[in-house]
Design a protein around this motif. Structure first.
Motif, short mmCIF file in Angstrom:
data_model
loop_
_atom_site.label_atom_id
_atom_site.label_comp_id
_atom_site.label_asym_id
_atom_site.label_seq_id
_atom_site.Cartn_x
_atom_site.Cartn_y
_atom_site.Cartn_z
N ILE A 166 0.81 -1.21 0.00
CA ILE A 166 0.00 0.00 0.00
C ILE A 166 0.85 1.27 0.00
CG2 ILE A 166 -0.25 0.35 2.50
CD1 ILE A 166 -3.26 0.85 1.94
N LEU A 167 2.09 1.19 0.51
CA LEU A 167 2.96 2.36 0.54
C LEU A 167 3.77 2.53 -0.74
CD1 LEU A 167 4.31 2.24 4.20
CD2 LEU A 167 2.59 3.76 3.24
N GLY A 168 3.59 1.64 -1.69
CA GLY A 168 4.29 1.77 -2.96
C GLY A 168 5.67 1.15 -3.00
N VAL A 169 6.11 0.53 -1.89
CA VAL A 169 7.46 -0.05 -1.87
C VAL A 169 7.55 -1.22 -2.84
CG1 VAL A 169 9.23 -1.14 -0.43
CG2 VAL A 169 7.82 0.69 0.51
N SER A 170 6.55 -2.08 -2.85
CA SER A 170 6.54 -3.20 -3.79
C SER A 170 6.50 -2.71 -5.23
CB SER A 170 5.34 -4.11 -3.52
OG SER A 170 5.42 -4.69 -2.24
N THR A 171 5.70 -1.67 -5.49
CA THR A 171 5.63 -1.11 -6.83
C THR A 171 6.95 -0.48 -7.23
OG1 THR A 171 3.31 -0.61 -6.35
CG2 THR A 171 4.23 0.31 -8.36
N GLY A 172 7.62 0.15 -6.25
CA GLY A 172 8.94 0.70 -6.52
C GLY A 172 9.93 -0.38 -6.91
N ALA A 173 9.85 -1.53 -6.22
CA ALA A 173 10.70 -2.66 -6.60
C ALA A 173 10.36 -3.14 -8.01
CB ALA A 173 10.53 -3.80 -5.60
N VAL A 195 21.14 -10.91 -11.36
CA VAL A 195 21.68 -10.00 -10.35
C VAL A 195 21.33 -8.56 -10.69
CG1 VAL A 195 23.78 -9.20 -9.19
CG2 VAL A 195 23.55 -11.60 -9.83
N ALA A 196 21.35 -8.22 -11.97
CA ALA A 196 20.96 -6.87 -12.39
C ALA A 196 19.51 -6.58 -12.02
CB ALA A 196 21.16 -6.72 -13.90
N THR A 197 18.63 -7.56 -12.26
CA THR A 197 17.22 -7.41 -11.87
C THR A 197 17.09 -7.26 -10.36
OG1 THR A 197 16.53 -8.73 -13.78
CG2 THR A 197 14.94 -8.47 -11.98
N LEU A 198 17.84 -8.06 -9.63
CA LEU A 198 17.82 -8.02 -8.17
C LEU A 198 18.24 -6.64 -7.66
CD1 LEU A 198 17.46 -9.80 -5.61
CD2 LEU A 198 19.89 -10.27 -5.74
N ILE A 199 19.33 -6.14 -8.18
CA ILE A 199 19.83 -4.83 -7.76
C ILE A 199 18.84 -3.73 -8.14
CG2 ILE A 199 21.67 -3.12 -8.10
CD1 ILE A 199 23.59 -5.48 -8.49
N GLY A 200 18.30 -3.82 -9.36
CA GLY A 200 17.33 -2.82 -9.80
C GLY A 200 16.09 -2.78 -8.92
N ALA A 201 15.57 -3.97 -8.58
CA ALA A 201 14.39 -4.05 -7.72
C ALA A 201 14.67 -3.47 -6.34
CB ALA A 201 13.91 -5.49 -7.61
N MET A 206 14.00 0.77 -2.25
CA MET A 206 14.62 1.66 -1.27
C MET A 206 14.42 3.12 -1.63
SD MET A 206 15.58 -0.40 0.99
CE MET A 206 16.44 0.75 2.06
N THR A 207 14.34 3.44 -2.93
CA THR A 207 14.08 4.82 -3.35
C THR A 207 12.71 5.27 -2.87
OG1 THR A 207 15.49 4.57 -5.31
CG2 THR A 207 13.87 6.37 -5.33
N VAL A 208 11.72 4.39 -3.03
CA VAL A 208 10.36 4.73 -2.55
C VAL A 208 10.37 4.90 -1.04
CG1 VAL A 208 8.00 3.89 -2.33
CG2 VAL A 208 9.20 3.65 -4.50
N MET A 209 11.07 4.01 -0.33
CA MET A 209 11.12 4.11 1.13
C MET A 209 11.77 5.42 1.57
SD MET A 209 13.07 1.81 3.96
CE MET A 209 14.45 2.94 3.91
N ILE A 243 2.51 7.59 -4.77
CA ILE A 243 3.82 7.18 -5.29
C ILE A 243 3.69 5.85 -6.03
CG2 ILE A 243 6.13 6.39 -4.63
CD1 ILE A 243 6.07 8.42 -2.35
N GLY A 244 2.88 4.95 -5.47
CA GLY A 244 2.65 3.67 -6.14
C GLY A 244 2.00 3.84 -7.50
N TYR A 245 1.05 4.78 -7.60
CA TYR A 245 0.41 5.05 -8.90
C TYR A 245 1.40 5.58 -9.92
CZ TYR A 245 -4.43 4.23 -7.43
OH TYR A 245 -5.60 3.64 -7.01
N VAL A 246 2.28 6.50 -9.46
CA VAL A 246 3.28 7.05 -10.38
C VAL A 246 4.22 5.94 -10.86
CG1 VAL A 246 5.26 8.62 -10.55
CG2 VAL A 246 3.19 9.36 -9.37
N ALA A 247 4.65 5.07 -9.93
CA ALA A 247 5.52 3.95 -10.32
C ALA A 247 4.81 3.01 -11.28
CB ALA A 247 5.98 3.20 -9.07
N SER A 248 3.53 2.76 -11.03
CA SER A 248 2.76 1.88 -11.93
C SER A 248 2.65 2.49 -13.32
CB SER A 248 1.36 1.64 -11.35
OG SER A 248 1.42 0.94 -10.14
#
Length: 336
Positions: free
Chosen positions: A84-91, A118-124, A129-132, A155-160
């Motif tokens: 709900i805070l957009g952290v998952s969407t940020g990932a 690993v690139a996907t992992l780092i990107g996620a 963390m950026t959203v947090m 923030i989650g909507y913007v990321a989506s």
């Protein structure tokens, strides 16, 4: 609690024994206790695949469940969860920047340097963390928790929206890879990565245990909590940091796992008939591990088409619980 522990042990044994390859249970016991198996393939499957899968599912389920409990108490909202805070969407946005734009020079260079996974992992992780960090920044001047919740949703909507644009311009292969990642699975942590993953999750879970007193004070109301000496801003920032880090690490490795953080705290309340976090947090950790292991077991039952995505199973468990919560909200969110 003891019944949950027994169920967890049974599910753990079943997860080690059940899979696409049939391994005799006596061989599983031998391998788990460090004895050599007559079949080296079985030994490889148990040690390199099923043990990391079991540990990842249990730790991830506990982490997401605790995140949901912390956020529900912080915002006083029984339908709050880690997404709900957009952290998952940020990932998801961070992973999408790698998967959906691999044709760009930067993404191609990044992927070739460290490898696609690993690139996907780092990107996620960077996206989460950026959203947090944005939420922590807003929390410094947004004093209302309700307004901060709205900021997280926005923030989650913007990321989506950004993810949708990336999907529109991405290649077919990139979209397919991103969709598979978004379905969620607990097999993304290898045996070599498991110690690091376990330590980070364990530190987050211990940190949540240290927040028991302020969480119980918040149940009595914000004014009462302040009168008890609770620093509301510091408590809110600490809770956001704990949930942000736990959600970021789980989502980075396993994809955006839905419903566990939303549903498990309510299951724990229904089982214990209390909102006392001294009992509720440990029970929520154990219940989260049990639910995650159950979903994983259902996903890896021997089938011709391979494993079922976790996010195809969690709604089956989650939706009935959420409907019950909505219908009986006043009677189950806070127990007397």
């Amino acid at each position: 609690m003891s019944s949950l522990a027994v169920v967890a042990i049974i599910l753990a044994g079943m997860l080690l024994a059940v899979g696409t390859v049939d391994v005799p249970f006596e061989e599983v016991i031998k391998i788990v206790f460090g004895k050599s198996s007559s079949n080296k393939v079985w030994e490889f499957i148990i040690i390199e695949s099923r043990i990391p899968l079991l540990a990842t599912a249990a730790l991830s389920g506990a982490a997401l469940a605790v995140c949901g409990l912390l956020l529900q108490t912080l915002f006083g909202n029984p339908l709050a969860d880690p997404s709900i805070l957009g952290v998952s969407t940020g990932a998801g946005l961070g992973a999408g920047c790698v998967m959906l734009s691999m044709g760009t020079v930067i993404s191609s260079w990044f992927g070739s340097m460290v490898g696609g996974f690993v690139a996907t992992l780092i990107g996620a992780f960077i996206g989460a963390m950026t959203v947090m960090l944005l939420l922590l920044l807003f929390s410094s001047f947004v004093k209302s928790s309700t307004m901060l919740l709205i900021v997280g949703v926005l923030i989650g909507y913007v990321a989506s929206s950004a993810i949708s644009l990336l999907n529109f311009f991405a290649t077919e292969e990139g979209v397919h890879s991103y969709v598979i990642w978004g379905l969620g699975n607990f097999s993304g942590v290898t045996l070599s990565q498991l110690p690091l993953y376990s330590w980070i999750v364990a530190l987050g879970l211990v940190a949540s245990l240290l927040m028991i007193k302020p969480l119980n004070a918040l149940l009595l109301g914000r004014r009462y909590a302040e009168n008890l000496g609770v620093n509301l801003n510091a408590t809110r920032n600490a809770l956001l940091t704990i949930t942000g880090v736990l959600t970021a690490i789980v989502t980075s490795f396993c994809g955006p796992i839905g419903f566990i953080g939303l549903v498990v705290p309510h299951i724990s309340r229904l089982l214990l008939h209390t909102s006392d976090h001294y009992r509720l947090i440990p029970a929520t950790m154990l219940t989260g591990a049990v639910v995650a292991m159950l979903c994983t077991l259902l996903s890896v039952l021997p089938m011709t088409n391979g494993a079922i995505p976790i996010n195809a199973i969690t709604p089956i468990i989650g939706v009935p619980v959420i409907i019950y919560v909505i219908v009986r909200r006043n009677k189950i969110f806070y127990f007397n």
